[in-house]
Design a protein around this motif. Structure first.
Motif, mmCIF file in Angstrom:
data_model
loop_
_atom_site.group_PDB
_atom_site.id
_atom_site.type_symbol
_atom_site.label_atom_id
_atom_site.label_comp_id
_atom_site.label_asym_id
_atom_site.label_seq_id
_atom_site.Cartn_x
_atom_site.Cartn_y
_atom_site.Cartn_z
ATOM 1 N N ALA A 17 -39.816 103.757 -63.704
ATOM 2 C CA ALA A 17 -40.841 103.981 -64.727
ATOM 3 C C ALA A 17 -40.518 105.300 -65.421
ATOM 4 C CB ALA A 17 -42.226 104.028 -64.091
ATOM 5 N N TYR A 18 -40.361 105.256 -66.734
ATOM 6 C CA TYR A 18 -39.958 106.466 -67.457
ATOM 7 C C TYR A 18 -40.433 106.406 -68.901
ATOM 8 C CZ TYR A 18 -36.274 103.627 -69.608
ATOM 9 O OH TYR A 18 -35.602 102.657 -70.318
ATOM 10 N N VAL A 19 -40.446 107.575 -69.528
ATOM 11 C CA VAL A 19 -40.730 107.684 -70.960
ATOM 12 C C VAL A 19 -39.403 107.968 -71.650
ATOM 13 C CG1 VAL A 19 -41.980 108.922 -72.767
ATOM 14 C CG2 VAL A 19 -43.044 108.581 -70.511
ATOM 15 N N PRO A 20 -38.906 107.051 -72.477
ATOM 16 C CA PRO A 20 -37.609 107.274 -73.135
ATOM 17 C C PRO A 20 -37.625 108.514 -74.033
ATOM 18 C CG PRO A 20 -38.325 104.994 -73.338
ATOM 19 C CD PRO A 20 -39.490 105.764 -72.827
ATOM 20 N N LYS A 21 -36.485 109.071 -74.241
ATOM 21 C CA LYS A 21 -36.357 110.223 -75.117
ATOM 22 C C LYS A 21 -36.763 109.832 -76.538
ATOM 23 C CE LYS A 21 -33.098 113.776 -76.619
ATOM 24 N NZ LYS A 21 -31.702 114.277 -76.551
ATOM 25 N N GLY A 22 -37.599 110.647 -77.143
ATOM 26 C CA GLY A 22 -38.064 110.366 -78.493
ATOM 27 C C GLY A 22 -39.242 109.411 -78.549
ATOM 28 N N CYS A 23 -39.780 109.044 -77.379
ATOM 29 C CA CYS A 23 -40.927 108.113 -77.340
ATOM 30 C C CYS A 23 -42.101 108.762 -76.612
ATOM 31 C CB CYS A 23 -40.529 106.811 -76.646
ATOM 32 S SG CYS A 23 -39.186 105.919 -77.441
ATOM 33 N N GLU A 143 -30.634 109.924 -70.791
ATOM 34 C CA GLU A 143 -31.614 110.953 -71.084
ATOM 35 C C GLU A 143 -33.001 110.330 -71.217
ATOM 36 O OE1 GLU A 143 -30.549 113.226 -74.476
ATOM 37 O OE2 GLU A 143 -28.536 113.689 -73.752
ATOM 38 N N VAL A 144 -33.944 110.929 -70.569
ATOM 39 C CA VAL A 144 -35.317 110.457 -70.660
ATOM 40 C C VAL A 144 -36.229 111.651 -70.919
ATOM 41 C CG1 VAL A 144 -34.915 108.505 -69.104
ATOM 42 C CG2 VAL A 144 -35.752 110.671 -68.179
ATOM 43 N N ARG A 145 -37.355 111.369 -71.519
ATOM 44 C CA ARG A 145 -38.324 112.433 -71.770
ATOM 45 C C ARG A 145 -39.084 112.790 -70.490
ATOM 46 N NH1 ARG A 145 -43.401 112.113 -76.090
ATOM 47 N NH2 ARG A 145 -44.324 114.127 -75.533
ATOM 48 N N GLU A 146 -39.432 111.761 -69.716
ATOM 49 C CA GLU A 146 -40.155 111.970 -68.470
ATOM 50 C C GLU A 146 -39.843 110.835 -67.505
ATOM 51 O OE1 GLU A 146 -44.751 112.170 -66.726
ATOM 52 O OE2 GLU A 146 -44.383 111.941 -68.882
#
Length: 380
Positions: A17-23, A143-146
């Protein structure tokens, strides 16, 4: 690694479970990896057949059909033929499955399915039905945002633990089980029951799959209701098991199960312990599913007792004490009418078990005949 072990590659699905980079919005995706694991592979002379299970069954769900299956003794444990098709959750039971359900896994079949990304014999998918097909959705993002959750290491650990419960021997696949017993199984018609065969379980865990078993080995889960009622007999007590049939099946068995005992010295059944564990499982599961706030303290008690690592006698005492607390709360706080059906059934079985234990002076090592006789006296 000893000569009685093999190293195999195991396909391991996991979710991230992650927040994609730029999202801004999180997403959950399924990926896959592989890990090396050890599986037992003793030589033919290193293991022995302890029991033969003979059956000539009707076409009933969740139960192997006509056949003769061996229970193997190795390294102090019983090993049952591995057949995930017998698990009630398994899609191997789908109509589209071409192979007959009664055929157990061969060693080659098990090793092949372990390393491929088809159906999952280890039951590693915790959020879906056991064995459902899944595939990785490409490469993990660099790369992921979170990163909110990464199930990779947890799934690898689960795969390693479940592999420790598998074995290949003489070209066949086995899974760790328990001592075989007869149990009285209701066949659907009112008042109709017959003796069937099941494993008492590889260990005393509340959820055997969480404890490491890949599936319902030896129909242990299938027999839990009979275990909770005390409706079971040792492998060498066929005559006693036969006498417990319903009148409908008394002279013509619809099941015709028979356990052939090859090594009688391996029978060490403690019926009180098996019944106690089945009752504890039933109450624990019922409490965890209940949302009644009045049961919160009981829920915590059962969870704590269920995860304690104690000596066998201490486990029995702790679980019996928890059951008595459950019985007292149900009596004192008038929770019976508000409880679900499964909890009410468990409560009635706990009351009967408590009366039997009181008559025996709290003895956890009663013989099956003594247990049955005491239960009859209490109920009279």
């Amino acid at each position: 690694m000893s000569v009685s072990e093999h190293v195999v590659e195991v396909y391991v699905p996991y979710t991230v479970a992650y927040v994609p980079k730029g999202c801004r919005n999180a997403r959950t995706e399924t990926f896959a990896t592989s890990t090396s694991a050890i599986i037992r592979a003793p030589e033919p002379s290193e293991a022995q057949i302890a029991f033969w299970l003979n059956s000539c069954k009707l076409n009933r769900p969740h139960i192997p059909q006509t056949g003769r299956h061996e229970i193997v003794l190795y390294d102090g444990c019983f090993w049952w033929p591995f057949n995930p098709r017998n698990d009630q959750r398994s899609p191997y039971r789908d109509v589209g499955e071409q192979r007959p359900i009664e055929e157990n896994f061969t060693a080659d079949e098990l090793l092949t399915t372990l390393r491929t990304k088809g159906r999952d014999p280890l039951g590693l998918e915790t959020e879906h039905y056991w064995g459902r097909q899944i595939y990785g959705r490409g490469r993990r993002p660099d790369e992921v945002r979170e990163l909110q959750e990464d199930g990779r290491e947890l799934q690898i650990a689960m795969a390693q633990r479940r592999m420790s419960h598998l074995m290949i021997w003489n070209g066949r696949a086995y899974a760790k089980g328990g001592e075989p017993v007869y149990f009285q199984h209701c066949l659907g018609s009112p008042g109709c029951s017959d003796e069937c065969m099941a494993s008492i379980g590889a260990d005393r865990s509340i959820e055997p799959t969480a404890g490491g078993l890949p599936s319902d080995i030896g129909r242990n889960e299938y027999a839990q209701s009979a275990f909770a009622r005390g409706w079971f007999q040792r492998a060498d007590q066929y005559g006693l098991a036969k006498s417990r049939r319903s009148d409908v099946s008394k002279y013509v068995s619809r099941v015709a199960d028979y356990i052939e005992v090859v090594m009688p010295e391996t029978i060490k059944l403690n019926p009180q312990e098996v019944r106690l564990d089945a009752l504890f499982r039933a109450v624990c599961r019922g409490l965890l599913k209940s949302i009644d706030p009045r049961l919160e303290r009981l829920r915590q008690t059962f969870v704590e007792v269920g995860h304690e690592y104690l000596r066998p006698t201490e486990v029995s005492r702790a679980r019996y004490s928890a059951l008595m607390e459950f019985q007292g709360r149900m009596d004192r706080d008038d929770l019976f009418r508000c409880a679900g059906e499964k909890l009410r059934d468990a409560y009635e079985n706990v009351c009967e078990f408590a009366a039997t234990m009181e008559a025996s002076g709290g003895n956890f090592t009663l013989s099956e005949e003594d247990d049955w006789a005491l239960g009859t006296l209490v109920g009279s």
